[in-house]
Design a protein around this motif. Structure first.
Motif, PDB file in Angstrom:
ATOM      1  N   VAL A 200       0.827  -1.203   0.000  1.00  0.00           N
ATOM      2  CA  VAL A 200       0.000   0.000   0.000  1.00  0.00           C
ATOM      3  C   VAL A 200       0.862   1.254   0.000  1.00  0.00           C
ATOM      4  O   VAL A 200       0.631   2.194  -0.778  1.00  0.00           O
ATOM      5  CB  VAL A 200      -0.944  -0.014   1.222  1.00  0.00           C
ATOM      6  CG1 VAL A 200      -1.721   1.293   1.314  1.00  0.00           C
ATOM      7  CG2 VAL A 200      -1.908  -1.181   1.133  1.00  0.00           C
TER       8      VAL A 200
ATOM      9  N   ASP B 167      -0.308   4.979  -1.279  1.00  0.00           N
ATOM     10  CA  ASP B 167      -1.489   5.118  -0.434  1.00  0.00           C
ATOM     11  C   ASP B 167      -1.118   4.853   1.015  1.00  0.00           C
ATOM     12  O   ASP B 167       0.053   4.698   1.352  1.00  0.00           O
ATOM     13  CB  ASP B 167      -2.594   4.161  -0.899  1.00  0.00           C
ATOM     14  CG  ASP B 167      -3.227   4.582  -2.217  1.00  0.00           C
ATOM     15  OD1 ASP B 167      -3.491   5.787  -2.379  1.00  0.00           O
ATOM     16  OD2 ASP B 167      -3.452   3.720  -3.089  1.00  0.00           O
TER      17      ASP B 167
ATOM     18  N   ASP C 248      -2.964   2.797   4.716  1.00  0.00           N
ATOM     19  CA  ASP C 248      -4.075   2.032   5.275  1.00  0.00           C
ATOM     20  C   ASP C 248      -4.027   2.149   6.790  1.00  0.00           C
ATOM     21  O   ASP C 248      -3.205   1.507   7.448  1.00  0.00           O
ATOM     22  CB  ASP C 248      -3.991   0.569   4.840  1.00  0.00           C
ATOM     23  CG  ASP C 248      -5.238  -0.225   5.233  1.00  0.00           C
ATOM     24  OD1 ASP C 248      -6.076   0.325   5.961  1.00  0.00           O
ATOM     25  OD2 ASP C 248      -5.360  -1.389   4.807  1.00  0.00           O
TER      26      ASP C 248
ATOM     27  N   ASN D 278     -12.609  -0.509   1.496  1.00  0.00           N
ATOM     28  CA  ASN D 278     -11.512   0.463   1.435  1.00  0.00           C
ATOM     29  C   ASN D 278     -11.097   0.731  -0.002  1.00  0.00           C
ATOM     30  O   ASN D 278     -10.967   1.878  -0.438  1.00  0.00           O
ATOM     31  CB  ASN D 278     -10.303  -0.055   2.216  1.00  0.00           C
ATOM     32  CG  ASN D 278     -10.391   0.213   3.695  1.00  0.00           C
ATOM     33  OD1 ASN D 278     -11.127   1.093   4.140  1.00  0.00           O
ATOM     34  ND2 ASN D 278      -9.651  -0.550   4.478  1.00  0.00           N
ATOM     35  N   ALA D 279     -10.855  -0.353  -0.733  1.00  0.00           N
ATOM     36  CA  ALA D 279     -10.360  -0.223  -2.101  1.00  0.00           C
ATOM     37  C   ALA D 279     -11.371   0.464  -3.010  1.00  0.00           C
ATOM     38  O   ALA D 279     -11.017   1.310  -3.839  1.00  0.00           O
ATOM     39  CB  ALA D 279      -9.997  -1.603  -2.650  1.00  0.00           C
TER      40      ALA D 279
ATOM     41  N   VAL E 110     -10.377   3.918  -4.678  1.00  0.00           N
ATOM     42  CA  VAL E 110     -10.162   3.880  -6.132  1.00  0.00           C
ATOM     43  C   VAL E 110     -11.413   4.309  -6.892  1.00  0.00           C
ATOM     44  O   VAL E 110     -11.325   5.088  -7.847  1.00  0.00           O
ATOM     45  CB  VAL E 110      -9.728   2.455  -6.556  1.00  0.00           C
ATOM     46  CG1 VAL E 110      -9.583   2.380  -8.070  1.00  0.00           C
ATOM     47  CG2 VAL E 110      -8.422   2.075  -5.872  1.00  0.00           C
TER      48      VAL E 110
ATOM     49  N   ARG F 161      -3.568  -0.177  -7.274  1.00  0.00           N
ATOM     50  CA  ARG F 161      -3.897   0.337  -5.939  1.00  0.00           C
ATOM     51  C   ARG F 161      -4.981  -0.521  -5.276  1.00  0.00           C
ATOM     52  O   ARG F 161      -4.940  -0.765  -4.072  1.00  0.00           O
ATOM     53  CB  ARG F 161      -4.334   1.794  -6.035  1.00  0.00           C
ATOM     54  CG  ARG F 161      -3.247   2.731  -6.534  1.00  0.00           C
ATOM     55  CD  ARG F 161      -3.816   4.105  -6.839  1.00  0.00           C
ATOM     56  NE  ARG F 161      -4.358   4.730  -5.649  1.00  0.00           N
ATOM     57  CZ  ARG F 161      -5.286   5.680  -5.674  1.00  0.00           C
ATOM     58  NH1 ARG F 161      -5.805   6.072  -6.838  1.00  0.00           N
ATOM     59  NH2 ARG F 161      -5.717   6.217  -4.543  1.00  0.00           N
ATOM     60  N   PHE F 162      -5.952  -0.966  -6.067  1.00  0.00           N
ATOM     61  CA  PHE F 162      -7.028  -1.814  -5.537  1.00  0.00           C
ATOM     62  C   PHE F 162      -6.453  -3.107  -4.975  1.00  0.00           C
ATOM     63  O   PHE F 162      -6.771  -3.510  -3.846  1.00  0.00           O
ATOM     64  CB  PHE F 162      -8.036  -2.105  -6.649  1.00  0.00           C
ATOM     65  CG  PHE F 162      -9.302  -2.766  -6.181  1.00  0.00           C
ATOM     66  CD1 PHE F 162     -10.444  -2.016  -5.966  1.00  0.00           C
ATOM     67  CD2 PHE F 162      -9.357  -4.137  -5.945  1.00  0.00           C
ATOM     68  CE1 PHE F 162     -11.621  -2.613  -5.528  1.00  0.00           C
ATOM     69  CE2 PHE F 162     -10.516  -4.747  -5.517  1.00  0.00           C
ATOM     70  CZ  PHE F 162     -11.656  -3.978  -5.308  1.00  0.00           C
TER      71      PHE F 162
ATOM     72  N   LEU G   2      -4.429  -2.568  -1.688  1.00  0.00           N
ATOM     73  CA  LEU G   2      -5.278  -2.410  -0.502  1.00  0.00           C
ATOM     74  C   LEU G   2      -5.903  -3.746  -0.087  1.00  0.00           C
ATOM     75  O   LEU G   2      -6.065  -4.020   1.106  1.00  0.00           O
ATOM     76  CB  LEU G   2      -6.362  -1.370  -0.770  1.00  0.00           C
ATOM     77  CG  LEU G   2      -5.880   0.084  -0.790  1.00  0.00           C
ATOM     78  CD1 LEU G   2      -6.925   0.992  -1.431  1.00  0.00           C
ATOM     79  CD2 LEU G   2      -5.556   0.565   0.620  1.00  0.00           C
ATOM     80  N   MET G   3      -6.238  -4.576  -1.066  1.00  0.00           N
ATOM     81  CA  MET G   3      -6.782  -5.892  -0.751  1.00  0.00           C
ATOM     82  C   MET G   3      -5.715  -6.784  -0.099  1.00  0.00           C
ATOM     83  O   MET G   3      -6.011  -7.540   0.836  1.00  0.00           O
ATOM     84  CB  MET G   3      -7.330  -6.550  -2.008  1.00  0.00           C
ATOM     85  CG  MET G   3      -8.580  -5.886  -2.574  1.00  0.00           C
ATOM     86  SD  MET G   3      -9.992  -6.012  -1.462  1.00  0.00           S
ATOM     87  CE  MET G   3     -10.364  -7.758  -1.558  1.00  0.00           C
TER      88      MET G   3
END
Length: 751
Positions: free
Chosen positions: A452, A457, A459, A502-503, A507, A622-623, A626-627
């Motif tokens: 992340v 980004d 988290d 979150n993602a 995004v 980015r997705f 975050l996952m």
């Protein structure tokens, strides 16, 4: 000759109040009527209205200061802990059981402390270039650590002594006109704040700085001072609110100000301010505070119901009150923050209300707001200087030039320090692996967070997602009696759902990652407490607990006994979770360092626009990042429940701070574009060893846990400053050049 035509730009937007505030007033009225219908005993009384205005006063005062910060395009996450810390410090200074100062000296010292907190925040963000959410989040944790350490988890009261100062403590009480003096002070602060922001040069400079800081600099505005000034106002408003609370309650508890930062930010954004800066009104923020407090009161006060109680075989109807379970209000606050911030791109930027009104009148729609473009965004790649140094160095210098070298060296030094202080404890193999077990959970979270942060980004929800996954697994095991495999599957589902939210919000809706994950921080933490009703759960099948047991215990469970020897000795101290963590770290490290996806992650974090021009689907990168972060936090939560054989709602607390510090200490850039798995694992080792050393009993002394959290917060700030000024700006290299030449190089930029 025909006269030149001019184009009308329409009326200037109102500076003090406007249509948004009118809508908030209408919404407030409808909401209060709804509260009176469901709970007439409270909301249908003048006492209820008075309590609402009184409680709104303290929130509204802090919201006035926060408005200046958010309009500046900054953020202050430390207001809640500042509020709590000031109240605790006043209690410690004033209470006869502590320092027994007078009320005036105590208040003056509290104002000085509030000023110092505001200055520290402002200097960190403006002069030292620390991202606002990192600087103020760290101050939040440091402040909260001080609150718990100074109170020792206990309330402090001074009601008897307060009677000797009736004039001062009357500020928190009802006056002769029948309303609390805090309400009058709130109205005064709101009027002054609204006038300053709307009608003075301070306000003009604030809007200019938040709208386009570079253009404001060209216009001769000292933007650094403008931003520092906003942090000062925010901190002083929190100080005033804390002193009013001290005057009302004549005491303090360790829970003062908990989650208030969320309430304040939501209030300002609901009031019409833009989280992207450049827009906001104080009156709107105050009305937003009233909305948040009113909704909070509706949820907390509940509504009357009738219960049937059987006594001696007879059913008797009794009056009762239905209230939401533990954690539900936190969930609401997190949702409220995310929804409030979504108002910006969905309603305000698109001018939905104005367009609807224009359509109803048959007129052309208003022009869209200017969101910004290439000329004012100033995108640049971060971390190139440190990377170039590592490539050009040779021998030992090549290792020392690596961004993760500091973490590796610190790990060795800290381990040797522990060995020197307590060789009897440190050299013992089971104790060493006990430290390793504490390291495993943090390292697993840091593995996902590395992706992340490298992608540019952040988290902030990893600790809360850990708690959510653990509580879900515990709930299925204990309450529903599910088998271990089902409990693991449901824990994974809960954690990954949080990560997916979150993602999608970051995004899909283009919200800043720190805002979206801050909202999830409270939502997941609230859900974790909600599932277990705020209680600790324990007692489930040993088959599940094997996830947190030693290798030898697992083998014995399946009837396999190892012969005596080195293999058995290692199997008796090495845990399954440690093996699993290293397996995950190896896979993640190979992906980050040697696969196209890893290169895409660093490219997106280094310069998202250049990466997009190069054909990289930055949204997908980015997705997935975050996952992955949510997946690692989820696995840590599931293992946590197995290791402790119980679940506590405070599981994972402060883990987000530890994990961010681990990645930054390990060489990851807070601005994105760089990160290594070896560095993050070494950074996690540094944090784990620091905690172990501070808790080490040396000649009868060990540091309390609350002070350790303060120390870790300081470490995070130092790590970020090293990243910005040593790795990014090459401060030492510039200093050497300056000393060789005998004059400055003139290169003052960094990035």
């Amino acid at each position: 000759m025909e006269p030149a035509t001019t184009t009308s730009l329409g009326r200037a937007p109102p500076q003090l109040v406007g249509g948004w505030e009118a809508g908030l007033l209408l919404f407030l009225a409808l909401l209060y009527i709804g509260g009176a219908l469901v709970n007439p005993a409270f909301f249908g009384s003048t006492e209820g209205l008075h309590a609402l205005l009184r409680d709104t006063s303290r929130v509204g005062i802090i919201a006035v200061g926060m408005t200046f910060v958010i309009v500046n395009r900054d953020l202050d996450l430390s207001v809640g802990s500042t509020y709590g810390l000031i109240a605790v410090v006043f209690a410690r200074l004033f209470a006869p059981s502590f320092l027994d100062f007078g009320v005036i000296p105590s208040a003056i010292l509290c104002v000085l402390l509030g000023t110092a907190i505001g200055l520290v925040n402002g200097v960190l963000v403006t002069i030292l270039k620390v991202p606002a959410f990192i600087a103020t989040l760290t101050m939040l944790f440091i402040g909260r650590g001080f609150v718990l350490a100074l109170t020792h988890g206990q309330a402090i009261y001074y009601s008897d002594k307060a009677r000797d100062y009736p004039l001062s403590f009357h500020l928190g009480e009802t006056n002769l006109l029948g309303f609390n003096n805090q309400i009058a002070i709130f109205f005064l602060v709101a009027i002054v704040g609204a006038f300053v922001l709307a009608k003075t040069r301070w306000g003009y400079e604030t809007f200019a700085t938040g709208g386009n800081e570079q253009a404001a600099v060209y216009a001769g505005i000292r933007t650094r001072w403008v931003r520092i000034r906003a942090y000062l106002l925010s901190s002083l408003c929190a100080t005033l609110a804390a002193l009013l609370s001290a005057a009302q309650d004549k005491g303090v508890t360790p829970l003062y100000g908990v989650s208030w930062e969320l309430t304040i930010i939501a209030s300002v954004v609901i009031g019409g301010a833009s989280i992207l800066g450049g827009r906001g009104r104080v009156i709107g923020s105050c009305l937003g505070a009233a909305v948040v407090v009113l909704i909070d009161k509706v949820l907390r006060e509940g509504w009357p119901i009738t219960r049937t109680v059987v006594i001696d075989g007879q059913s008797i109807a009794v009056g009762a009150k239905f209230t939401l379970p533990a954690g539900a209000v936190l969930v609401f606050l997190g949702l409220l923050l995310v929804i409030a911030v979504l108002i910006e791109p969905i309603l305000i930027r698109r001018q939905v209300a104005a367009r609807l009104w224009a359509w109803l009148r048959g007129r052309p729609p208003p022009p869209a707001y200017e969101i910004g473009g290439v000329a004012i965004e100033g995108v640049q790649t971060k971390g190139a200087m440190a990377t170039d140094m590592a490539l050009s160095a040779t021998g030992l210098g090549k290792f020392l030039a690596r961004r993760d070298a500091l973490a590796i060296i610190l790990t060795v030094v800290l381990w040797l320090t522990g060995l020197a202080l307590r060789p009897d404890y440190w050299w013992n193999l089971p104790n060493t692996f006990a430290i390793l077990l504490n390291y495993t959970e943090l390292a697993l979270i840091a593995v996902g967070l590395t992706y992340v942060i490298a992608a540019g980004d952040i988290d902030l929800s990893v600790g809360a997602v850990l708690a959510l996954a653990g509580s879900t697994a515990a709930y299925f095991l204990k309450v529903l009696g599910a088998d271990p495999l089902t409990a693991v599957a449901m824990g994974l589902f809960a954690g990954m759902t949080a990560g997916a939210v979150n993602a999608m919000v970051v995004v899909g809706f283009k919200l800043p990652a720190f805002i979206a994950t801050l909202g999830m921080f409270y939502i997941a933490r609230g859900l974790a407490a909600w599932f277990v009703a705020g209680q600790q759960l324990t007692g489930w099948p040993e088959g599940y607990n094997l996830l947190g047991r030693k290798v030898n215990d697992v083998l014995l469970h399946f009837g396999l006994a190892l012969p005596p020897g080195i293999v058995r000795t290692v199997a008796e101290v090495v845990s399954i979770q440690t093996i699993w963590m290293f397996f995950v770290a190896v896979i993640a490290g190979i992906m980050l360092a040697y696969t196209p996806f890893g290169l895409k992650v660093c490219a997106a974090g280094g310069n998202v626009r250049a990466a997009a021009y190069a054909g990289i689907n930055t949204n997908r990168v980015r997705f997935i990042s975050l996952m992955l972060s949510a997946l690692c936090a989820t696995m840590a939560g599931i293992i946590n429940v197995a290791y402790f054989r119980s679940f506590n709602p405070v599981a994972g607390q402060f883990r987000e701070l530890d994990a961010i510090a681990s990645v930054i200490i390990g060489g990851g850039s807070i601005f994105g574009g760089y990160g290594t798995m070896i560095g993050s694992l070494a950074g996690a080792a540094v944090i784990t060893l620091v905690r172990a050393l501070l808790q080490l009993n040396v000649q009868g002394f060990s540091m309390p846990q609350h002070w350790i959290n303060v120390f870790i917060g300081v470490i995070l700030i130092v790590a970020v400053l090293i990243d910005i000024w040593v790795r990014q700006a090459n401060l030492f290299g510039r200093l050497r050049t300056w000393l060789r030449r005998g004059a400055p190089t003139g290169d003052s930029s960094h990035g």
